[in-house]
Structures are given as structure tokens and as C-alpha cells.
Design a protein around this motif. Structure first.
Motif, PDB file in Angstrom:
ATOM      1  N   PRO A  43       0.804  -1.229   0.000  1.00 43.92           N
ATOM      2  CA  PRO A  43       0.000   0.000   0.000  1.00 43.92           C
ATOM      3  C   PRO A  43       0.837   1.280   0.000  1.00 43.92           C
ATOM      4  CG  PRO A  43       0.036  -0.950   2.205  1.00 43.92           C
ATOM      5  CD  PRO A  43       0.799  -1.894   1.319  1.00 43.92           C
ATOM      6  N   ASN A  63      -2.199  -9.366  -2.409  1.00 42.18           N
ATOM      7  CA  ASN A  63      -3.123  -8.252  -2.623  1.00 42.18           C
ATOM      8  C   ASN A  63      -2.543  -7.284  -3.644  1.00 42.18           C
ATOM      9  OD1 ASN A  63      -4.784  -9.175  -0.608  1.00 42.18           O
ATOM     10  ND2 ASN A  63      -4.210  -7.607   0.892  1.00 42.18           N
ATOM     11  N   TYR A 119      -2.750  -2.929  -4.488  1.00 45.81           N
ATOM     12  CA  TYR A 119      -3.178  -1.624  -3.947  1.00 45.81           C
ATOM     13  C   TYR A 119      -2.950  -0.564  -5.026  1.00 45.81           C
ATOM     14  CZ  TYR A 119      -2.620  -4.144   0.461  1.00 45.81           C
ATOM     15  OH  TYR A 119      -2.715  -5.075   1.470  1.00 45.81           O
ATOM     16  N   HIS A 148      -8.106  -0.906  -3.075  1.00 50.61           N
ATOM     17  CA  HIS A 148      -7.507  -2.134  -2.539  1.00 50.61           C
ATOM     18  C   HIS A 148      -8.090  -3.337  -3.289  1.00 50.61           C
ATOM     19  CE1 HIS A 148      -6.240  -0.073   1.313  1.00 50.61           C
ATOM     20  NE2 HIS A 148      -7.204   0.731   0.913  1.00 50.61           N
ATOM     21  N   LYS A 188      -8.110  -7.398  -2.706  1.00 51.93           N
ATOM     22  CA  LYS A 188      -7.726  -8.427  -1.735  1.00 51.93           C
ATOM     23  C   LYS A 188      -7.810  -9.803  -2.386  1.00 51.93           C
ATOM     24  CE  LYS A 188      -7.528  -5.359   1.620  1.00 51.93           C
ATOM     25  NZ  LYS A 188      -8.521  -5.205   2.665  1.00 51.93           N
ATOM     26  N   VAL A 199      -0.284   4.824   4.845  1.00 53.86           N
ATOM     27  CA  VAL A 199      -1.626   4.261   4.593  1.00 53.86           C
ATOM     28  C   VAL A 199      -2.649   5.154   5.283  1.00 53.86           C
ATOM     29  CG1 VAL A 199      -0.811   1.873   4.421  1.00 53.86           C
ATOM     30  CG2 VAL A 199      -1.544   2.780   6.650  1.00 53.86           C
ATOM     31  N   ASP A 251       3.214   0.709  13.988  1.00 55.47           N
ATOM     32  CA  ASP A 251       1.915  -0.004  14.008  1.00 55.47           C
ATOM     33  C   ASP A 251       2.056  -1.368  13.334  1.00 55.47           C
ATOM     34  OD1 ASP A 251       0.679   2.075  15.264  1.00 55.47           O
ATOM     35  OD2 ASP A 251      -0.286   2.875  13.453  1.00 55.47           O
ATOM     36  N   LEU A 252       2.732  -1.362  12.191  1.00 54.50           N
ATOM     37  CA  LEU A 252       2.931  -2.620  11.464  1.00 54.50           C
ATOM     38  C   LEU A 252       3.767  -3.588  12.302  1.00 54.50           C
ATOM     39  CD1 LEU A 252       2.804  -4.268   8.767  1.00 54.50           C
ATOM     40  CD2 LEU A 252       4.866  -3.059   8.049  1.00 54.50           C
TER      41      LEU A 252
HETATM   42  P1  NDP Z   1      -5.350  -2.545  10.908  1.00 47.94           P
HETATM   43  O1  NDP Z   1      -5.006  -3.478  12.022  1.00 47.94           O
HETATM   44  O2  NDP Z   1      -6.764  -2.147  10.731  1.00 47.94           O
HETATM   45  O3  NDP Z   1      -4.860  -3.114   9.506  1.00 47.94           O
HETATM   46  C1  NDP Z   1      -3.711  -3.839   9.423  1.00 47.94           C
HETATM   47  C2  NDP Z   1      -3.660  -4.333   8.002  1.00 47.94           C
HETATM   48  O4  NDP Z   1      -2.367  -4.814   7.765  1.00 47.94           O
HETATM   49  C3  NDP Z   1      -4.535  -5.540   7.729  1.00 47.94           C
HETATM   50  O5  NDP Z   1      -5.854  -5.159   7.504  1.00 47.94           O
HETATM   51  C4  NDP Z   1      -3.884  -6.086   6.504  1.00 47.94           C
HETATM   52  O6  NDP Z   1      -4.280  -5.317   5.376  1.00 47.94           O
HETATM   53  C5  NDP Z   1      -2.433  -5.746   6.705  1.00 47.94           C
HETATM   54  N1  NDP Z   1      -1.645  -6.897   7.091  1.00 47.94           N
HETATM   55  C6  NDP Z   1      -2.012  -7.989   7.756  1.00 47.94           C
HETATM   56  N2  NDP Z   1      -0.977  -8.827   7.900  1.00 47.94           N
HETATM   57  C7  NDP Z   1       0.063  -8.238   7.317  1.00 47.94           C
HETATM   58  C8  NDP Z   1       1.401  -8.587   7.137  1.00 47.94           C
HETATM   59  N3  NDP Z   1       1.852  -9.741   7.593  1.00 47.94           N
HETATM   60  N4  NDP Z   1       2.211  -7.737   6.495  1.00 47.94           N
HETATM   61  C9  NDP Z   1       1.765  -6.560   6.036  1.00 47.94           C
HETATM   62  N5  NDP Z   1       0.488  -6.162   6.183  1.00 47.94           N
HETATM   63  C10 NDP Z   1      -0.334  -6.995   6.813  1.00 47.94           C
HETATM   64  O7  NDP Z   1      -4.426  -1.298  11.151  1.00 47.94           O
HETATM   65  P2  NDP Z   1      -4.094  -0.007  10.294  1.00 47.94           P
HETATM   66  O8  NDP Z   1      -5.038   0.225   9.176  1.00 47.94           O
HETATM   67  O9  NDP Z   1      -3.926   1.064  11.315  1.00 47.94           O
HETATM   68  O10 NDP Z   1      -2.679  -0.389   9.706  1.00 47.94           O
HETATM   69  C11 NDP Z   1      -1.610  -0.778  10.559  1.00 47.94           C
HETATM   70  C12 NDP Z   1      -0.445  -1.069   9.683  1.00 47.94           C
HETATM   71  O11 NDP Z   1      -0.793  -2.139   8.813  1.00 47.94           O
HETATM   72  C13 NDP Z   1      -0.090   0.103   8.761  1.00 47.94           C
HETATM   73  O12 NDP Z   1       0.779   1.009   9.342  1.00 47.94           O
HETATM   74  C14 NDP Z   1       0.502  -0.596   7.575  1.00 47.94           C
HETATM   75  O13 NDP Z   1       1.875  -0.814   7.811  1.00 47.94           O
HETATM   76  C15 NDP Z   1      -0.192  -1.961   7.545  1.00 47.94           C
HETATM   77  N6  NDP Z   1      -1.208  -2.009   6.476  1.00 47.94           N
HETATM   78  C16 NDP Z   1      -2.249  -1.125   6.481  1.00 47.94           C
HETATM   79  C17 NDP Z   1      -3.093  -1.058   5.411  1.00 47.94           C
HETATM   80  C18 NDP Z   1      -4.136  -0.005   5.341  1.00 47.94           C
HETATM   81  O14 NDP Z   1      -4.589   0.273   4.216  1.00 47.94           O
HETATM   82  N7  NDP Z   1      -4.563   0.594   6.442  1.00 47.94           N
HETATM   83  C19 NDP Z   1      -2.960  -1.986   4.270  1.00 47.94           C
HETATM   84  C20 NDP Z   1      -1.891  -2.946   4.420  1.00 47.94           C
HETATM   85  C21 NDP Z   1      -1.030  -2.908   5.476  1.00 47.94           C
HETATM   86  P3  NDP Z   1      -4.853  -5.968   4.044  1.00 47.94           P
HETATM   87  O15 NDP Z   1      -6.239  -6.361   4.396  1.00 47.94           O
HETATM   88  O16 NDP Z   1      -4.756  -4.882   3.060  1.00 47.94           O
HETATM   89  O17 NDP Z   1      -4.007  -7.162   3.753  1.00 47.94           O
END
Ligand code: NDP
Length: 503
Positions: free
Chosen positions: A130, A192, A194, A214, A216, A281, A427-428
Motif C-alpha cells: 500500500p 493483494n 493496492y 484495494h 484483496k 496508509v 503499528d505494522l
Molecule cells: P489494521 O489493524 O486495521 O490493519 C492492518 C492491516 O495490515 C490488515 O488489515 C492487513 O491489510 C495488513 N496486514 C495484515 N498482515 C500483514 C502482514 N503480515 N504484512 C503486512 N500487512 C499486513 O491497522 P491499520 O489500518 O492502522 O494499519 C496498521 C499497519 O498495517 C499500517 O501502518 C501498515 O503498515 C499496515 N497495512 C495497512 C493497510 C491499510 O490500508 N490501512 C494496508 C496494508 C497494510 P490488508 O487487508 O490490506 O491485507
């Protein structure tokens, strides 16, 4: 037995022999007048077009986008209205490797989509992540130089990569994703996609909304470790092509759920982060993903070169109801992607069948390479300029988007100041990555440091520490292990103390 078609020259004349060249006697030499021999050799010399500077190795297929949700209050785009079905093309790719590179390399994957809508082609040219490594396009060519070959050694240079990344803290988010499990998907259907940039929607009422796209995977995420990929590359360099092509040939059509995050126009003034910054993001809790529909890939190309190598995706391709945002990287790509295709394929690259819109096309662009559609696109040989009195095509005011509200003084704003490059990576790291994935992240990073000078590794460790002390400690421990195993032999490139890009 049915009559076989007869071999001809490229200009249509029958060819008496395709086996024996014309020679002065059975021992040669060949005659210059054997034009069919010359043409065969000349064509062979021209079978390659310039490969893409980035995203050269790719895999693609045709499919359909189906809209099941309702976005009508945000956008007038016909392809996004409830029930719409739009033919499409997808191309996935690695970024750094050349056209012959192995598929299973750790790299960001390109995720490029072309939708042949009744209002023109709409392209989304994103990645499987993303975010991106830089937020200012001025840095993009330098960044790509670090990913490609060193000018002297002609080899990839981990030193260049980590030097650039450690001097560019905005890269931390993307570097962390790249080095995590998601940096090595098992095949294109297991990841995924983006849109990555912030785009905008606009509706008939003239309202604008910011939007992120997005896609998925419905096949589920699946990744390889570095060790697994080394084994696979030893057996096949074409694993992605085999997987995508094979699934579609088997009728096992891959699908991706489409979602959007929507931000009201004025919210962009209020968010704690710049919503147009490609290294960020939009947190899901603030802007929840909305289900829109899905796309399915269901037809392999009949000719890879004609339909995938010739495919020209560009973020400049938008349709009424969808538009751009102030994102600096998007603004630059609007120019540079279309320009890459003019260089690679020819001025009129959008006349190549796979790039051709599936709706009427009328414009006053004239002449130039690849103008193969019968000359002018105006329907009248006298209408070759505008305005004219000969019934040539005229503008359509209904396609005018609402004004983009921008205020500011023209300047070269420091892309470093006013940005938090650490919180979202934290956060990640803290909330998303499981303990075992963190261990693989540490090892993946340290595993690329075998030749990287210590000063660069230490500079990068200091950046990881700003994300979280455990991030720095984990990578340091993994690096110590690489050293203990005898895998650390830093190269001797002289490092100057003067690093003017350091924050
Ligand atoms: P959330 O907990 O709501 O979202 C976290 C998201 O991280 C998940 O929905 C998933 O997105 C993605 N994710 C899950 N497992 C992994 C992994 N192993 N590696 C990378 N990404 C993963 O929190 P936030 O929206 O506050 O995001 C927290 C962090 O997650 C962000 O800082 C970013 O680094 C990462 N992230 C956020 C996304 C976003 O659009 N908000 C998208 C992808 C990553 P998905 O469903 O898209 O797989």
C-alpha cells in the motif's frame, strides 16, 4: 487433409523455399538478392523492443471487473455503478529484475490493471504494497539506480540499496513490508494489490472525495521464505508464469475482492498524516474499506508479446468520475509512465490492439510512430485541426471535473520536514507482524547485509531503533549471527563522512 495456408513474404507474395538460402553454387556464398533471407535475419534482430526500465519481468491475463456495491454517491464513473461489468487486463511484475529474471525474487510486485470502460480506458498502476519507498518523485530515478546494476561491477548492489534507504527514512515503511513475508509471494494470485496513491472520485453534484483502491486476494496470502525460494529458483525461473497461466488454463480463475477507502475532500486538512503521502496508509479504523465488487482473470493471452509485453499501463488514463490527487509521486507518474510507452512502443502506443480503447476514439493528434489506425481519428480528412467547419469532434463539457482546491506558494518544500516516518511502521511492527514473522524480517534484512559497509548498517539500525527498540535489537542479533557464520565480508568502497542527505 485440409489445405494448409501458403507461406508468404510480409508483403504477401508466395515464398518458394523457407529452408534453402539462394547461393552461387551448393557451397555458397549467399546472394545479396536473397531478400527473404535478409528479411528473416533483420526481423530476428528486431524481435525485442526496449524492456521496461522497471517492472521488466511480468505475467498477465485478461478478465472482468464486476461491481456489486454502490458507489454512485461518490463517483459518476459508469464502470463503477452497481451491476457494471467491464473487460480488463492485469499485468503483475517484479520491479528490479530484467526481463529474464527469476520470478521468485524478494521484490515489490507491480499490480497493473487496465479497465476497458465505455468512457475510455481506466488504468490503476499499483503494487502489492500500500506504500512506496519515496514520497518525492525527484528521488525516484536515484532510488531505481540503487535497485539496478552497479555501473562498474554490473551486479546488483546491496550497499547502494541500504545506503540510499538508510539516508531516506521515508523508505522504512516499504522496506519493512518488502523484508517481511509479503515481500515474497508464492505466485501472483496469492497477493493483494493496492492502487497505493490517493486518487479522487467526483460525482454529478460536483463533489470530490479522496479514494484509495484495494484488491484483496481471494486465494489467500501465501509466501515463500528466502530458503524456499532459492530451492524453487534452482528448479524453475518462471514459477509465476506457470502458476498464473496454469490456473487460468485449468479454469481455476483467480479473483480479487475490490475495496475502496473514501475520505471527504475537506478531511485532508485534518488528518495527522498527509493523506497524499505515498509512504503512508490511511488507517482502516479511520477510513474503513468499503466492498465494491471483484475482478476475475479468466483468459490467457494468445500471444504474450502482443498482449502483455505491448501492454501500456499509465496512471494518466482516467475516466469521468475518477481523477488525481496532489500526491507528488502520482503527479510525476502521470507524465513518466505515458512517456515510457512513447519511448518503448511508439508515439501512438494506444493504437496497439491491447491498449486500444473499446469505445469510439476521436482526437487531433497526427502522424508519428505506430499511427496504424488509418490516419486521423476525426472521421473527416478536412478536420485535422480544431476548431474547424468540417464536423470534426468537439469537446464534451460533461467530462469536466470539479476544481481541485489547492493553495500554496510555489517552492521546493523539504520532503523531510513535518513527516512522521516511524508511527505507521511501528503499528505494522507492533500490531500486525506476529513474533515468527518478526524473526524472519530480522533474518531477511541481516541476510542482505553480507557485503554492506558497517557504517551503513549502523545508520540503518539507528532508523530501526526509532521505529521500535525491538526492531533494532532483532536485526542486530540476526546480523551478529551472519557475522558468526562467516557471512559478513563488507566491501571496501570508501565511505565519506560527508553525507549531506542525512536528516
Ligand atoms: P489494521 O489493524 O486495521 O490493519 C492492518 C492491516 O495490515 C490488515 O488489515 C492487513 O491489510 C495488513 N496486514 C495484515 N498482515 C500483514 C502482514 N503480515 N504484512 C503486512 N500487512 C499486513 O491497522 P491499520 O489500518 O492502522 O494499519 C496498521 C499497519 O498495517 C499500517 O501502518 C501498515 O503498515 C499496515 N497495512 C495497512 C493497510 C491499510 O490500508 N490501512 C494496508 C496494508 C497494510 P490488508 O487487508 O490490506 O491485507
Amino acid at each position: 487433409m485440409a489445405d494448409k495456408s501458403k507461406l508468404t513474404t510480409t508483403s504477401g507474395a508466395p515464398v518458394p523455399s523457407n529452408q534453402d538460402s539462394q547461393t552461387a553454387g551448393p557451397r555458397g556464398p549467399v546472394l545479396l538478392q536473397d531478400y527473404q533471407l535478409l528479411e528473416k535475419l533483420a526481423h530476428q534482430n528486431r524481435e525485442r523492443i526496449p524492456e521496461r526500465t522497471v517492472h521488466a519481468k511480468g505475467w498477465g491475463a485478461h478478465g472482468v471487473l464486476k461491481i456489486t456495491g454502490d458507489l454512485s454517491k461518490y463517483t459518476k464513473a459508469k464502470a463503477l455503478q452497481p451491476g457494471a461489468e467491464t473487460p480488463m487486463l492485469a499485468r503483475f511484475s517484479t520491479v528490479a529484475g530484467e526481463a529474464g529474471a527469476a520470478d521468485h525474487e524478494r521484490d515489490v510486485r507491480g499490480f497493473a490493471l487496465k479497465f476497458y470502460t465505455e468512457e475510455g480506458n481506466w488504468d490503476l498502476v499499483g503494487n502489492n504494497t500500500p506504500v512506496f519507498f519515496v514520497r518525492d518523485p525527484y528521488k525516484f530515478p536515484d532510488f531505481i539506480h540503487t535497485q539496478k546494476r552497479h555501473p562498474r561491477t554490473n551486479m546488483r548492489s546491496p550497499t547502494a540499496m541500504w545506503d540510499f534507504w538508510s539516508l531516506s527514512p521515508e523508505s522504512l515503511h516499504q522496506v519493512t513490508i518488502l523484508m517481511s513475508d509479503r515481500g515474497l509471494p508464492q505466485d501472483p494470485t496469492r497477493m493483494n494489490g493496492y492502487g497505493s496513491h490517493t486518487y479522487s472520485f467526483w460525482n454529478d453534484a460536483g463533489e470530490r472525495y479522496w479514494v484509495k483502491f484495494h484488491f484483496k486476494t481471494e486465494q489467500g496470502h501465501a509466501h515463500y521464505t528466502n530458503a524456499e525460494s532459492e530451492e524453487i529458483v534452482g528448479k524453475t525461473r518462471e514459477g509465476y508464469q506457470e502458476a498464473l497461466y496454469g490456473k487460468i488454463e485449468d479454469g481455476n480463475f483467480p479473483r480479487w475482492k475490490m475495496q475502496v477507502q473514501i475520505m471527504p475532500e475537506m478531511d485532508a486538512e485534518k488528518t495527522s498524516y498527509n493523506p497524499f503521502d505515498l509512504t503512508k496508509v490511511w488507517p482502516h479504523a479511520e477510513y474503513p474499506p468499503i466492498d465494491v465488487g471483484y475482478f476475475e482473470l479468466n483468459r490467457n493471452p494468445d500471444n504474450y508479446f502482443a498482449e502483455i509485453e505491448n501492454a501500456a499501463f499509465s496512471p494518466s488514463n482516467i475516466v469521468p468520475g475518477i481523477s488525481f490527487s496532489p500526491d507528488k509521486m502520482l503527479q510525476a507518474r502521470i507524465f513518466s509512465y505515458a512517456d515510457a510507452h512513447r519511448h518503448r512502443l511508439g508515439t501512438h502506443y494506444d493504437q496497439i490492439p491491447v491498449n486500444r480503447p473499446q469505445c469510439p476514439v476521436h482526437h487531433y493528434n497526427k502522424d508519428g510512430a505506430m499511427n496504424v489506425m488509418g490516419g486521423l481519428q476525426t472521421g473527416n480528412p478536412n478536420a485535422y485541426y480544431e476548431p474547424n467547419s468540417f464536423g470534426g469532434p468537439v469537446e464534451d463539457k460533461s467530462a469536466q471535473e470539479p476544481p481541485l482546491k489547492i493553495s500554496g506558494d510555489a517552492d521546493r518544500y523539504d520532503h523531510r520536514t513535518g513527516h512522521d516516518d516511524y508511527s505507521q511502521v511501528r503499528d505494522l511492527f507492533v500490531k500486525v507482524l506476529e513474533a515468527d514473522e518478526k524473526e524472519r524480517l530480522f533474518a531477511n534484512i541481516a541476510g542482505t547485509w553480507g557485503s554492506v559497509p558497517e557504517v551503513i548498517c549502523e545508520r540503518q539500525l539507528a532508523e530501526f531503533k526509532k521505529v521500535h527498540p525491538d526492531y533494532e535489537a532483532g536485526v542486530r542479533k540476526a546480523w551478529e549471527k551472519v557475522k558468526a557464520d562467516g557471512g559478513y565480508k563488507p566491501n571496501a568502497a570508501p565511505i565519506t563522512e560527508d553525507t549531506p542527505q542525512t536528516a
